[in-house]
Write a protein that holds these residues in place. Structure first.
Motif, PDB file in Angstrom:
ATOM      1  N   THR A 173      -9.916   2.064   4.436  1.00 54.84           N
ATOM      2  CA  THR A 173      -8.777   1.296   4.963  1.00 54.84           C
ATOM      3  C   THR A 173      -7.544   2.197   5.123  1.00 54.84           C
ATOM      4  N   GLY A 230      -4.666  -3.876  -7.534  1.00 50.26           N
ATOM      5  CA  GLY A 230      -4.871  -3.677  -6.113  1.00 50.26           C
ATOM      6  C   GLY A 230      -3.563  -3.882  -5.381  1.00 50.26           C
ATOM      7  N   ASN A 289     -12.444   0.156  -1.549  1.00 50.78           N
ATOM      8  CA  ASN A 289     -12.305   0.205  -0.090  1.00 50.78           C
ATOM      9  C   ASN A 289     -11.108   1.033   0.368  1.00 50.78           C
ATOM     10  N   MET A 290     -10.499   1.786  -0.532  1.00 50.53           N
ATOM     11  CA  MET A 290      -9.311   2.564  -0.186  1.00 50.53           C
ATOM     12  C   MET A 290      -9.605   3.602   0.894  1.00 50.53           C
ATOM     13  N   TYR A 315      -2.693  -4.562   1.844  1.00 56.47           N
ATOM     14  CA  TYR A 315      -2.428  -3.654   2.953  1.00 56.47           C
ATOM     15  C   TYR A 315      -2.256  -4.466   4.220  1.00 56.47           C
ATOM     16  N   VAL A 336      -6.697  -4.087  -1.100  1.00 59.32           N
ATOM     17  CA  VAL A 336      -7.204  -2.723  -1.280  1.00 59.32           C
ATOM     18  C   VAL A 336      -7.354  -2.395  -2.765  1.00 59.32           C
ATOM     19  N   THR A 337      -8.530  -1.891  -3.100  1.00 53.12           N
ATOM     20  CA  THR A 337      -8.853  -1.398  -4.440  1.00 53.12           C
ATOM     21  C   THR A 337      -9.505  -0.024  -4.264  1.00 53.12           C
ATOM     22  N   LEU A 382      -0.804   2.972  -4.640  1.00 55.29           N
ATOM     23  CA  LEU A 382      -2.209   3.384  -4.525  1.00 55.29           C
ATOM     24  C   LEU A 382      -2.607   4.301  -5.675  1.00 55.29           C
ATOM     25  N   ALA A 406       0.823  -1.217   0.000  1.00 54.20           N
ATOM     26  CA  ALA A 406       0.000   0.000   0.000  1.00 54.20           C
ATOM     27  C   ALA A 406       0.855   1.266   0.000  1.00 54.20           C
TER      28      ALA A 406
END
Length: 395
Positions: free
Chosen positions: A366, A304, A362-363, A307, A358-359, A294, A289
Protein backbone atom coordinates in the motif's frame (compact mmCIF):
# COMPACT_ATOMS: atom_id res chain seq x y z
CA UNK A 1 -45.27 0.31 -56.73
CA UNK A 2 -42.73 -1.57 -58.81
CA UNK A 3 -40.19 -3.93 -57.29
CA UNK A 4 -37.42 -1.50 -58.28
CA UNK A 5 -39.12 1.49 -56.59
CA UNK A 6 -39.82 -0.56 -53.47
CA UNK A 7 -36.14 -1.52 -53.21
CA UNK A 8 -35.05 2.09 -53.68
CA UNK A 9 -37.42 3.30 -50.98
CA UNK A 10 -36.30 0.61 -48.53
CA UNK A 11 -32.67 1.48 -49.22
CA UNK A 12 -33.35 5.18 -48.58
CA UNK A 13 -35.17 4.37 -45.31
CA UNK A 14 -32.36 2.12 -44.19
CA UNK A 15 -29.85 4.81 -45.04
CA UNK A 16 -31.70 7.40 -42.96
CA UNK A 17 -31.97 4.96 -40.08
CA UNK A 18 -28.27 4.21 -40.33
CA UNK A 19 -27.45 7.91 -40.34
CA UNK A 20 -29.61 8.46 -37.23
CA UNK A 21 -28.01 5.54 -35.43
CA UNK A 22 -24.57 6.84 -36.35
CA UNK A 23 -25.44 10.28 -35.03
CA UNK A 24 -26.77 8.82 -31.81
CA UNK A 25 -23.66 6.72 -31.52
CA UNK A 26 -21.43 9.74 -31.97
CA UNK A 27 -23.40 11.67 -29.33
CA UNK A 28 -23.22 8.76 -26.89
CA UNK A 29 -19.51 8.36 -27.63
CA UNK A 30 -18.87 12.03 -26.98
CA UNK A 31 -20.76 11.86 -23.70
CA UNK A 32 -18.85 8.75 -22.69
CA UNK A 33 -15.49 10.30 -23.59
CA UNK A 34 -16.01 13.05 -21.02
CA UNK A 35 -17.50 10.84 -18.31
CA UNK A 36 -15.59 9.33 -15.39
CA UNK A 37 -16.61 7.20 -12.42
CA UNK A 38 -15.36 7.53 -8.85
CA UNK A 39 -13.79 4.10 -9.23
CA UNK A 40 -11.79 5.06 -12.35
CA UNK A 41 -9.00 6.93 -10.59
CA UNK A 42 -5.66 5.29 -9.94
CA UNK A 43 -2.03 6.00 -9.17
CA UNK A 44 -1.26 6.59 -12.86
CA UNK A 45 -3.71 9.54 -13.22
CA UNK A 46 -4.73 8.05 -16.61
CA UNK A 47 -8.47 8.58 -16.03
CA UNK A 48 -8.00 12.35 -16.09
CA UNK A 49 -7.30 12.25 -19.83
CA UNK A 50 -10.99 11.42 -20.36
CA UNK A 51 -11.78 14.97 -19.24
CA UNK A 52 -9.78 16.90 -21.83
CA UNK A 53 -12.93 17.90 -23.73
CA UNK A 54 -14.53 19.06 -20.47
CA UNK A 55 -11.45 21.11 -19.60
CA UNK A 56 -11.39 22.65 -23.08
CA UNK A 57 -15.05 23.62 -22.80
CA UNK A 58 -14.70 25.32 -19.41
CA UNK A 59 -14.09 28.97 -18.67
CA UNK A 60 -12.27 30.73 -15.85
CA UNK A 61 -9.74 29.61 -13.29
CA UNK A 62 -9.92 27.06 -10.48
CA UNK A 63 -8.83 28.29 -7.05
CA UNK A 64 -7.61 25.75 -4.49
CA UNK A 65 -7.69 26.95 -0.88
CA UNK A 66 -5.67 24.71 1.45
CA UNK A 67 -5.82 25.29 5.22
CA UNK A 68 -2.39 24.99 6.83
CA UNK A 69 0.79 23.00 7.26
CA UNK A 70 0.58 22.61 11.04
CA UNK A 71 -2.23 20.04 11.35
CA UNK A 72 -0.70 17.85 8.64
CA UNK A 73 2.22 17.99 6.22
CA UNK A 74 0.01 16.36 3.57
CA UNK A 75 -1.17 19.64 2.06
CA UNK A 76 2.30 20.62 0.88
CA UNK A 77 3.74 17.15 0.30
CA UNK A 78 0.75 15.54 -1.43
CA UNK A 79 -2.43 17.56 -2.00
CA UNK A 80 -0.86 20.49 -3.85
CA UNK A 81 1.34 18.43 -6.20
CA UNK A 82 -1.36 15.80 -6.80
CA UNK A 83 -3.94 18.47 -7.64
CA UNK A 84 -1.51 20.10 -10.07
CA UNK A 85 -0.86 16.73 -11.69
CA UNK A 86 -4.56 15.88 -11.95
CA UNK A 87 -5.55 19.17 -13.58
CA UNK A 88 -2.57 19.03 -15.95
CA UNK A 89 -3.43 15.46 -16.98
CA UNK A 90 -6.92 16.69 -17.91
CA UNK A 91 -5.46 19.46 -20.05
CA UNK A 92 -6.13 22.48 -17.83
CA UNK A 93 -3.59 25.21 -18.50
CA UNK A 94 -1.23 25.91 -15.60
CA UNK A 95 -2.29 29.57 -15.66
CA UNK A 96 -5.88 28.52 -14.95
CA UNK A 97 -5.01 26.91 -11.60
CA UNK A 98 -4.32 28.87 -8.40
CA UNK A 99 -3.23 26.99 -5.25
CA UNK A 100 -2.76 28.81 -1.95
CA UNK A 101 -2.32 27.80 1.68
CA UNK A 102 -3.77 29.96 4.48
CA UNK A 103 -1.27 28.73 7.10
CA UNK A 104 -4.03 28.44 9.68
CA UNK A 105 -5.49 31.94 9.25
CA UNK A 106 -9.21 32.13 8.48
CA UNK A 107 -8.84 35.78 7.51
CA UNK A 108 -6.10 34.89 5.02
CA UNK A 109 -8.19 32.07 3.56
CA UNK A 110 -11.05 34.47 2.91
CA UNK A 111 -8.66 37.00 1.38
CA UNK A 112 -7.16 34.29 -0.84
CA UNK A 113 -10.65 33.32 -2.00
CA UNK A 114 -11.48 36.94 -2.80
CA UNK A 115 -8.21 37.31 -4.72
CA UNK A 116 -8.83 34.12 -6.70
CA UNK A 117 -12.29 35.33 -7.69
CA UNK A 118 -10.97 38.75 -8.67
CA UNK A 119 -8.44 36.96 -10.91
CA UNK A 120 -11.20 35.04 -12.70
CA UNK A 121 -11.83 31.90 -10.66
CA UNK A 122 -15.22 30.37 -11.46
CA UNK A 123 -14.77 27.36 -9.14
CA UNK A 124 -13.15 27.10 -5.70
CA UNK A 125 -11.88 23.94 -4.02
CA UNK A 126 -12.01 24.75 -0.30
CA UNK A 127 -10.47 22.83 2.59
CA UNK A 128 -11.81 25.00 5.43
CA UNK A 129 -9.80 25.76 8.56
CA UNK A 130 -13.10 25.76 10.44
CA UNK A 131 -16.74 25.64 9.46
CA UNK A 132 -17.22 29.28 10.44
CA UNK A 133 -14.35 30.43 8.25
CA UNK A 134 -15.46 28.15 5.44
CA UNK A 135 -19.00 29.51 5.55
CA UNK A 136 -17.66 33.06 5.12
CA UNK A 137 -15.72 31.99 2.02
CA UNK A 138 -18.76 30.20 0.59
CA UNK A 139 -21.05 33.16 1.23
CA UNK A 140 -18.68 35.45 -0.64
CA UNK A 141 -18.34 32.98 -3.50
CA UNK A 142 -22.12 32.60 -3.83
CA UNK A 143 -22.52 36.38 -3.99
CA UNK A 144 -20.13 36.38 -6.96
CA UNK A 145 -21.64 33.40 -8.79
CA UNK A 146 -18.71 31.09 -8.04
CA UNK A 147 -19.19 27.37 -7.40
CA UNK A 148 -17.56 25.84 -4.31
CA UNK A 149 -16.48 22.28 -3.59
CA UNK A 150 -15.64 21.39 0.00
CA UNK A 151 -12.41 19.43 -0.18
CA UNK A 152 -11.52 16.87 2.51
CA UNK A 153 -13.46 18.67 5.27
CA UNK A 154 -17.12 19.65 5.14
CA UNK A 155 -18.10 23.22 5.97
CA UNK A 156 -20.93 22.58 8.43
CA UNK A 157 -23.65 25.16 7.84
CA UNK A 158 -21.99 26.24 4.60
CA UNK A 159 -23.40 26.72 1.12
CA UNK A 160 -21.05 24.63 -0.97
CA UNK A 161 -22.28 22.79 -4.06
CA UNK A 162 -20.45 19.48 -3.54
CA UNK A 163 -18.12 17.70 -1.13
CA UNK A 164 -15.11 15.50 -1.93
CA UNK A 165 -13.38 13.41 0.72
CA UNK A 166 -12.88 9.91 1.95
CA UNK A 167 -15.75 8.15 3.67
CA UNK A 168 -14.90 9.53 7.11
CA UNK A 169 -17.30 7.34 9.06
CA UNK A 170 -15.60 4.40 7.34
CA UNK A 171 -12.24 5.85 8.45
CA UNK A 172 -13.48 5.75 12.04
CA UNK A 173 -14.79 2.23 11.66
CA UNK A 174 -11.38 1.08 10.46
CA UNK A 175 -9.86 2.64 13.59
CA UNK A 176 -12.41 0.87 15.80
CA UNK A 177 -11.96 -2.49 14.09
CA UNK A 178 -8.19 -2.02 14.18
CA UNK A 179 -8.36 -1.53 17.94
CA UNK A 180 -10.54 -4.61 18.29
CA UNK A 181 -8.11 -6.77 16.27
CA UNK A 182 -5.10 -5.38 18.10
CA UNK A 183 -6.54 -6.11 21.53
CA UNK A 184 -6.96 -9.72 20.46
CA UNK A 185 -3.58 -10.01 18.72
CA UNK A 186 -1.66 -8.38 21.57
CA UNK A 187 -3.67 -10.36 24.14
CA UNK A 188 -4.77 -7.38 26.21
CA UNK A 189 -6.63 -8.59 29.30
CA UNK A 190 -9.62 -6.58 30.57
CA UNK A 191 -9.33 -3.79 27.98
CA UNK A 192 -9.84 -0.38 29.60
CA UNK A 193 -9.88 2.05 26.68
CA UNK A 194 -9.49 5.82 26.73
CA UNK A 195 -11.40 7.25 23.76
CA UNK A 196 -9.70 10.35 22.36
CA UNK A 197 -10.84 12.46 19.42
CA UNK A 198 -9.81 15.21 17.05
CA UNK A 199 -10.75 18.86 17.30
CA UNK A 200 -14.47 19.43 17.96
CA UNK A 201 -14.62 22.20 15.35
CA UNK A 202 -13.53 19.78 12.60
CA UNK A 203 -16.51 17.90 11.18
CA UNK A 204 -14.20 15.08 10.08
CA UNK A 205 -13.25 14.48 13.71
CA UNK A 206 -16.94 14.10 14.53
CA UNK A 207 -17.39 11.57 11.72
CA UNK A 208 -14.25 9.64 12.73
CA UNK A 209 -15.52 9.31 16.29
CA UNK A 210 -18.96 8.28 15.05
CA UNK A 211 -17.28 5.48 13.13
CA UNK A 212 -15.13 4.07 15.91
CA UNK A 213 -17.85 4.39 18.49
CA UNK A 214 -20.16 2.42 16.16
CA UNK A 215 -17.65 -0.41 16.47
CA UNK A 216 -16.69 -0.08 20.14
CA UNK A 217 -19.98 0.92 21.79
CA UNK A 218 -21.47 -2.61 21.69
CA UNK A 219 -18.38 -3.92 23.51
CA UNK A 220 -18.59 -1.12 26.07
CA UNK A 221 -22.26 -1.86 26.56
CA UNK A 222 -21.87 -5.60 27.10
CA UNK A 223 -18.81 -5.21 29.33
CA UNK A 224 -16.29 -6.78 26.95
CA UNK A 225 -14.37 -3.50 27.09
CA UNK A 226 -14.46 -0.67 29.61
CA UNK A 227 -14.76 2.94 28.45
CA UNK A 228 -12.23 4.82 30.58
CA UNK A 229 -13.46 8.19 29.37
CA UNK A 230 -13.89 10.53 26.40
CA UNK A 231 -11.89 13.73 27.04
CA UNK A 232 -12.16 16.86 24.90
CA UNK A 233 -10.66 16.42 21.46
CA UNK A 234 -7.74 18.16 19.80
CA UNK A 235 -5.45 17.93 16.79
CA UNK A 236 -2.56 19.46 18.75
CA UNK A 237 -0.15 16.63 19.74
CA UNK A 238 1.19 18.50 22.76
CA UNK A 239 -2.35 19.03 24.06
CA UNK A 240 -3.16 15.38 23.32
CA UNK A 241 -0.15 14.27 25.37
CA UNK A 242 -1.15 16.47 28.31
CA UNK A 243 -4.71 15.17 28.12
CA UNK A 244 -3.50 11.57 28.08
CA UNK A 245 -1.11 12.11 31.00
CA UNK A 246 -3.93 13.59 33.07
CA UNK A 247 -6.30 10.76 32.21
CA UNK A 248 -3.69 8.05 32.79
CA UNK A 249 -2.77 9.55 36.19
CA UNK A 250 -6.43 9.60 37.21
CA UNK A 251 -7.22 6.14 35.76
CA UNK A 252 -4.19 3.88 36.09
CA UNK A 253 -6.10 0.87 34.74
CA UNK A 254 -6.14 2.37 31.22
CA UNK A 255 -4.35 -0.12 28.95
CA UNK A 256 -5.41 1.05 25.48
CA UNK A 257 -6.26 4.35 23.81
CA UNK A 258 -8.13 5.24 20.65
CA UNK A 259 -6.07 7.99 19.06
CA UNK A 260 -7.60 9.60 15.95
CA UNK A 261 -4.39 10.27 14.00
CA UNK A 262 -0.73 9.32 13.96
CA UNK A 263 0.54 12.59 15.44
CA UNK A 264 -1.67 12.30 18.51
CA UNK A 265 -0.78 8.61 18.79
CA UNK A 266 2.92 9.45 18.70
CA UNK A 267 2.43 11.99 21.50
CA UNK A 268 0.87 9.28 23.65
CA UNK A 269 3.49 6.70 22.65
CA UNK A 270 6.32 9.09 23.53
CA UNK A 271 4.89 9.46 27.03
CA UNK A 272 4.38 5.70 27.42
CA UNK A 273 8.01 5.13 26.48
CA UNK A 274 9.10 7.38 29.35
CA UNK A 275 7.25 4.91 31.58
CA UNK A 276 9.11 2.02 29.90
CA UNK A 277 5.92 0.46 28.55
CA UNK A 278 7.08 -2.35 26.21
CA UNK A 279 5.99 -3.00 22.63
CA UNK A 280 2.67 -4.73 21.97
CA UNK A 281 1.47 -4.01 25.49
CA UNK A 282 -0.62 -0.83 25.07
CA UNK A 283 -2.66 -0.50 21.83
CA UNK A 284 -2.95 2.88 20.13
CA UNK A 285 -4.51 3.69 16.76
CA UNK A 286 -3.86 6.25 14.06
CA UNK A 287 -4.60 7.84 10.73
CA UNK A 288 -2.70 9.55 7.89
CA UNK A 289 0.07 6.97 7.40
CA UNK A 290 2.82 9.34 8.54
CA UNK A 291 6.44 8.21 8.59
CA UNK A 292 6.50 8.22 12.39
CA UNK A 293 3.17 6.46 12.59
CA UNK A 294 4.32 3.71 10.25
CA UNK A 295 7.52 3.25 12.26
CA UNK A 296 5.46 3.02 15.46
CA UNK A 297 3.39 0.31 13.78
CA UNK A 298 6.44 -1.64 12.66
CA UNK A 299 7.98 -1.50 16.14
CA UNK A 300 4.79 -2.57 17.92
CA UNK A 301 3.64 0.63 19.60
CA UNK A 302 0.70 1.39 17.30
CA UNK A 303 -1.86 -1.07 15.99
CA UNK A 304 -2.27 0.43 12.54
CA UNK A 305 -3.10 3.58 10.62
CA UNK A 306 -5.77 4.62 8.15
CA UNK A 307 -4.21 5.33 4.77
CA UNK A 308 -6.13 7.67 2.52
CA UNK A 309 -4.53 7.66 -0.94
CA UNK A 310 -4.62 11.39 -1.54
CA UNK A 311 -4.04 10.96 -5.26
CA UNK A 312 -7.56 9.49 -5.46
CA UNK A 313 -9.12 12.41 -3.60
CA UNK A 314 -7.19 14.96 -5.66
CA UNK A 315 -8.31 13.44 -8.98
CA UNK A 316 -11.93 13.22 -7.86
CA UNK A 317 -11.89 16.86 -6.78
CA UNK A 318 -10.20 17.99 -9.98
CA UNK A 319 -12.68 16.07 -12.13
CA UNK A 320 -15.64 17.58 -10.29
CA UNK A 321 -14.17 21.08 -10.54
CA UNK A 322 -13.75 20.69 -14.30
CA UNK A 323 -17.39 19.70 -14.77
CA UNK A 324 -18.56 22.72 -12.74
CA UNK A 325 -16.16 25.01 -14.62
CA UNK A 326 -17.68 23.77 -17.89
CA UNK A 327 -21.22 24.32 -16.63
CA UNK A 328 -21.95 20.59 -16.85
CA UNK A 329 -23.79 18.35 -14.40
CA UNK A 330 -21.29 15.79 -13.06
CA UNK A 331 -22.16 12.16 -13.88
CA UNK A 332 -23.95 10.12 -11.24
CA UNK A 333 -21.17 7.54 -11.34
CA UNK A 334 -18.74 10.22 -10.16
CA UNK A 335 -20.90 11.74 -7.42
CA UNK A 336 -21.31 8.48 -5.53
CA UNK A 337 -22.62 9.50 -2.11
CA UNK A 338 -24.26 11.97 0.25
CA UNK A 339 -22.93 13.59 3.43
CA UNK A 340 -25.16 15.08 6.10
CA UNK A 341 -24.64 18.73 7.00
CA UNK A 342 -25.73 18.52 10.64
CA UNK A 343 -26.36 22.26 10.89
CA UNK A 344 -28.56 22.45 7.81
CA UNK A 345 -30.07 18.97 8.26
CA UNK A 346 -29.46 18.46 4.57
CA UNK A 347 -27.54 15.95 2.48
CA UNK A 348 -24.64 17.28 0.43
CA UNK A 349 -23.87 15.54 -2.90
CA UNK A 350 -20.49 13.92 -2.38
CA UNK A 351 -17.65 11.93 -3.87
CA UNK A 352 -16.45 9.57 -1.15
CA UNK A 353 -13.29 7.56 -1.67
CA UNK A 354 -12.39 4.31 0.14
CA UNK A 355 -9.75 4.34 2.95
CA UNK A 356 -7.38 1.47 3.84
CA UNK A 357 -6.25 0.12 7.23
CA UNK A 358 -2.48 -0.41 7.16
CA UNK A 359 -0.52 -2.82 9.35
CA UNK A 360 2.84 -4.55 8.82
CA UNK A 361 0.97 -7.19 6.79
CA UNK A 362 -0.02 -4.85 3.96
CA UNK A 363 2.37 -1.91 4.37
CA UNK A 364 4.59 -2.97 1.46
CA UNK A 365 1.59 -3.36 -0.88
CA UNK A 366 0.00 0.00 0.00
CA UNK A 367 1.92 3.04 1.24
CA UNK A 368 5.32 1.77 0.08
CA UNK A 369 4.11 0.62 -3.35
CA UNK A 370 2.29 3.93 -3.88
CA UNK A 371 5.41 5.91 -3.01
CA UNK A 372 3.52 7.59 -0.17
CA UNK A 373 6.50 6.90 2.07
CA UNK A 374 10.19 6.52 1.24
CA UNK A 375 11.23 3.04 2.37
CA UNK A 376 14.82 4.24 2.90
CA UNK A 377 13.55 6.74 5.47
CA UNK A 378 11.04 4.28 6.91
CA UNK A 379 13.46 1.41 7.45
CA UNK A 380 15.88 3.08 9.83
CA UNK A 381 16.75 2.57 13.49
CA UNK A 382 14.47 0.22 15.39
CA UNK A 383 12.23 -0.18 12.32
CA UNK A 384 14.96 -1.68 10.11
CA UNK A 385 14.52 -5.28 11.25
CA UNK A 386 10.73 -4.97 11.24
CA UNK A 387 10.86 -3.72 7.64
CA UNK A 388 12.68 -6.84 6.56
CA UNK A 389 10.10 -9.00 8.36
CA UNK A 390 7.31 -7.07 6.60
CA UNK A 391 8.88 -7.57 3.18
CA UNK A 392 9.79 -3.92 2.74
CA UNK A 393 13.01 -3.30 0.84
CA UNK A 394 14.81 0.04 0.83
CA UNK A 395 14.49 2.00 -2.40
Amino acid sequence: MTQTNRRARLAKTAGLAGTSLLALGLIAGAAQAGSVKASDFGADFAAMAQLKDVAAKGKGKVGVLLPDTASSARYTSFDAPYLKKAFAAAGLAADDLIITNAQGSEADQLTQAQTDISQGATVLLLDPISSGGGAAVEKYAAEHGVKVIDYDRLTVGGSRDYYVSFDNVAVGKLIGKGMEECIADWKIDSPDILVMAGSPDDNNATLFKQGYMDVLSPMFKDGTYKNAGEPAGTWDPSVARTTFEQQFTAHENINAVVTPNDDNANAVISYLKTLHVPAKAFPTTGQDATLTGLQNILTGYQCGTVYKPIYLEAQAAAALALYLRAGDTPPDALVNGQTMDSAQKAEVPSILMVPIWVTPKNMAATVVKDGFVDSAKLCTGDAAGACKAAGIGQS
